[in-house]
Write a protein that holds these residues in place. Structure first.
Motif, PDB file in Angstrom:
ATOM      1  N   UNK A  70       0.847  -1.202   0.000  1.00 12.99           N
ATOM      2  CA  UNK A  70       0.000   0.000   0.000  1.00 12.99           C
ATOM      3  C   UNK A  70       0.879   1.248   0.000  1.00 12.99           C
ATOM      4  N   UNK A  71       1.964   1.216   0.752  1.00 19.16           N
ATOM      5  CA  UNK A  71       2.915   2.337   0.732  1.00 19.16           C
ATOM      6  C   UNK A  71       3.523   2.489  -0.650  1.00 19.16           C
ATOM      7  N   UNK A  72       3.883   1.366  -1.251  1.00 19.63           N
ATOM      8  CA  UNK A  72       4.471   1.403  -2.601  1.00 19.63           C
ATOM      9  C   UNK A  72       3.515   2.041  -3.596  1.00 19.63           C
ATOM     10  N   UNK A  73       2.260   1.606  -3.635  1.00 16.43           N
ATOM     11  CA  UNK A  73       1.337   2.118  -4.638  1.00 16.43           C
ATOM     12  C   UNK A  73       1.031   3.591  -4.378  1.00 16.43           C
ATOM     13  N   UNK A  74       0.979   3.996  -3.126  1.00 10.37           N
ATOM     14  CA  UNK A  74       0.782   5.415  -2.816  1.00 10.37           C
ATOM     15  C   UNK A  74       1.969   6.232  -3.329  1.00 10.37           C
ATOM     16  N   UNK A  75       3.174   5.729  -3.133  1.00 13.77           N
ATOM     17  CA  UNK A  75       4.379   6.435  -3.582  1.00 13.77           C
ATOM     18  C   UNK A  75       4.484   6.447  -5.104  1.00 13.77           C
ATOM     19  N   UNK A  76       4.151   5.348  -5.751  1.00 10.42           N
ATOM     20  CA  UNK A  76       4.165   5.293  -7.216  1.00 10.42           C
ATOM     21  C   UNK A  76       3.168   6.310  -7.768  1.00 10.42           C
ATOM     22  N   UNK A  77       1.974   6.327  -7.209  1.00  8.70           N
ATOM     23  CA  UNK A  77       0.945   7.263  -7.658  1.00  8.70           C
ATOM     24  C   UNK A  77       1.405   8.701  -7.502  1.00  8.70           C
ATOM     25  N   UNK A  78       1.955   9.033  -6.344  1.00  7.27           N
ATOM     26  CA  UNK A  78       2.422  10.403  -6.094  1.00  7.27           C
ATOM     27  C   UNK A  78       3.512  10.790  -7.081  1.00  7.27           C
ATOM     28  N   UNK A  79       4.430   9.884  -7.356  1.00  5.93           N
ATOM     29  CA  UNK A  79       5.511  10.173  -8.302  1.00  5.93           C
ATOM     30  C   UNK A  79       4.958  10.424  -9.699  1.00  5.93           C
ATOM     31  N   UNK A  80       4.029   9.587 -10.142  1.00  5.99           N
ATOM     32  CA  UNK A  80       3.455   9.767 -11.477  1.00  5.99           C
ATOM     33  C   UNK A  80       2.665  11.066 -11.579  1.00  5.99           C
ATOM     34  N   UNK A  81       2.010  11.459 -10.495  1.00  9.39           N
ATOM     35  CA  UNK A  81       1.318  12.748 -10.469  1.00  9.39           C
ATOM     36  C   UNK A  81       2.326  13.900 -10.520  1.00  9.39           C
ATOM     37  N   UNK A  82       3.395  13.796  -9.738  1.00  8.88           N
ATOM     38  CA  UNK A  82       4.427  14.837  -9.724  1.00  8.88           C
ATOM     39  C   UNK A  82       5.076  15.022 -11.091  1.00  8.88           C
ATOM     40  N   UNK A  83       5.306  13.937 -11.779  1.00 11.96           N
ATOM     41  CA  UNK A  83       5.958  13.974 -13.095  1.00 11.96           C
ATOM     42  C   UNK A  83       4.994  14.357 -14.221  1.00 11.96           C
ATOM     43  N   UNK A  84       3.713  14.403 -13.937  1.00  8.60           N
ATOM     44  CA  UNK A  84       2.734  14.741 -14.953  1.00  8.60           C
ATOM     45  C   UNK A  84       2.398  13.590 -15.887  1.00  8.60           C
ATOM     46  N   UNK A  85       2.799  12.394 -15.511  1.00 10.72           N
ATOM     47  CA  UNK A  85       2.477  11.204 -16.300  1.00 10.72           C
ATOM     48  C   UNK A  85       0.993  10.907 -16.188  1.00 10.72           C
ATOM     49  N   UNK A  86       0.441  11.250 -15.055  1.00 12.06           N
ATOM     50  CA  UNK A  86      -0.944  10.983 -14.714  1.00 12.06           C
ATOM     51  C   UNK A  86      -1.500  12.243 -14.082  1.00 12.06           C
ATOM     52  N   UNK A  87      -2.721  12.608 -14.431  1.00 12.37           N
ATOM     53  CA  UNK A  87      -3.335  13.779 -13.794  1.00 12.37           C
ATOM     54  C   UNK A  87      -4.288  13.310 -12.696  1.00 12.37           C
ATOM     55  N   UNK A  88      -4.585  14.181 -11.778  1.00  9.49           N
ATOM     56  CA  UNK A  88      -5.505  13.812 -10.700  1.00  9.49           C
ATOM     57  C   UNK A  88      -6.905  13.554 -11.255  1.00  9.49           C
ATOM     58  N   UNK A  89      -7.283  14.256 -12.330  1.00  8.25           N
ATOM     59  CA  UNK A  89      -8.577  13.999 -12.968  1.00  8.25           C
ATOM     60  C   UNK A  89      -8.627  12.599 -13.565  1.00  8.25           C
ATOM     61  N   UNK A  90      -7.565  12.212 -14.280  1.00 11.15           N
ATOM     62  CA  UNK A  90      -7.503  10.867 -14.853  1.00 11.15           C
ATOM     63  C   UNK A  90      -7.578   9.807 -13.765  1.00 11.15           C
ATOM     64  N   UNK A  91      -6.832  10.035 -12.699  1.00 11.86           N
ATOM     65  CA  UNK A  91      -6.818   9.094 -11.590  1.00 11.86           C
ATOM     66  C   UNK A  91      -8.206   8.984 -10.961  1.00 11.86           C
ATOM     67  N   UNK A  92      -8.849  10.112 -10.738  1.00  8.46           N
ATOM     68  CA  UNK A  92     -10.188  10.117 -10.154  1.00  8.46           C
ATOM     69  C   UNK A  92     -11.201   9.371 -11.009  1.00  8.46           C
ATOM     70  N   UNK A  93     -11.142   9.599 -12.335  1.00  8.97           N
ATOM     71  CA  UNK A  93     -12.061   8.892 -13.237  1.00  8.97           C
ATOM     72  C   UNK A  93     -11.821   7.384 -13.200  1.00  8.97           C
ATOM     73  N   UNK A  94     -10.574   6.976 -13.163  1.00  7.14           N
ATOM     74  CA  UNK A  94     -10.253   5.544 -13.134  1.00  7.14           C
ATOM     75  C   UNK A  94     -10.719   4.918 -11.820  1.00  7.14           C
ATOM     76  N   UNK A  95     -10.502   5.614 -10.720  1.00  8.77           N
ATOM     77  CA  UNK A  95     -10.949   5.110  -9.410  1.00  8.77           C
ATOM     78  C   UNK A  95     -12.463   4.926  -9.419  1.00  8.77           C
ATOM     79  N   UNK A  96     -13.178   5.896  -9.953  1.00  8.53           N
ATOM     80  CA  UNK A  96     -14.647   5.796 -10.017  1.00  8.53           C
ATOM     81  C   UNK A  96     -15.077   4.640 -10.905  1.00  8.53           C
ATOM     82  N   UNK A  97     -14.390   4.423 -12.015  1.00  7.87           N
ATOM     83  CA  UNK A  97     -14.720   3.305 -12.904  1.00  7.87           C
ATOM     84  C   UNK A  97     -14.513   1.966 -12.189  1.00  7.87           C
TER      85      UNK A  97
END
Length: 103
Positions: free
Chosen positions: A68-95
């Motif tokens: 769980x720590x790993x996936x939280x850190x991976x997610x934060x890194x991808x958000x920081x780098x702009x690989x993933x946006x918070x909107x994209x992440x939110x839509x995927x979580x809802x799906x």
């Protein structure tokens, strides 16, 4: 001064060494880390993973499992780098929530 994640030299009890099976999602997190950190991609570096794991607040750090720590850190890194946006992440979580019927 120690941070909440720094256990070096502190008594932590016995370490139980035993083989165990990993949950399917844990294997996926591990595979994701391998894929993202591959030299041909360089979308994630170990030092970024560590920084974001260590940056978790004390409550999150103490209640999350290893992966769980790993996936939280991976997610934060991808958000920081702009690989993933918070909107994209939110839509995927809802799906996923809708598909798995998670409230």
């Amino acid at each position: 001064m120690r941070s909440h994640h720094d256990m070096g030299g502190l008594p932590a009890g016995t370490v139980e060494i035993k083989e165990h099976d990993y949950a399917h999602w844990e294997k996926r997190v591990d595979a994701l880390m391998v894929l993202l950190s591959a030299p041909e991609r360089r979308m994630l570096r170990v030092d970024e993973l560590r920084r974001n794991i260590e940056g978790l607040g004390p409550d999150a750090y103490e209640t999350m499992s290893y992966y769980e720590r790993w996936i939280a850190a991976i997610t934060k890194t991808l958000l920081e780098r702009g690989v993933l946006s918070s909107d994209e992440l939110g839509r995927k979580i809802e799906a996923v929530r809708a598909r798995e019927k998670i409230p």
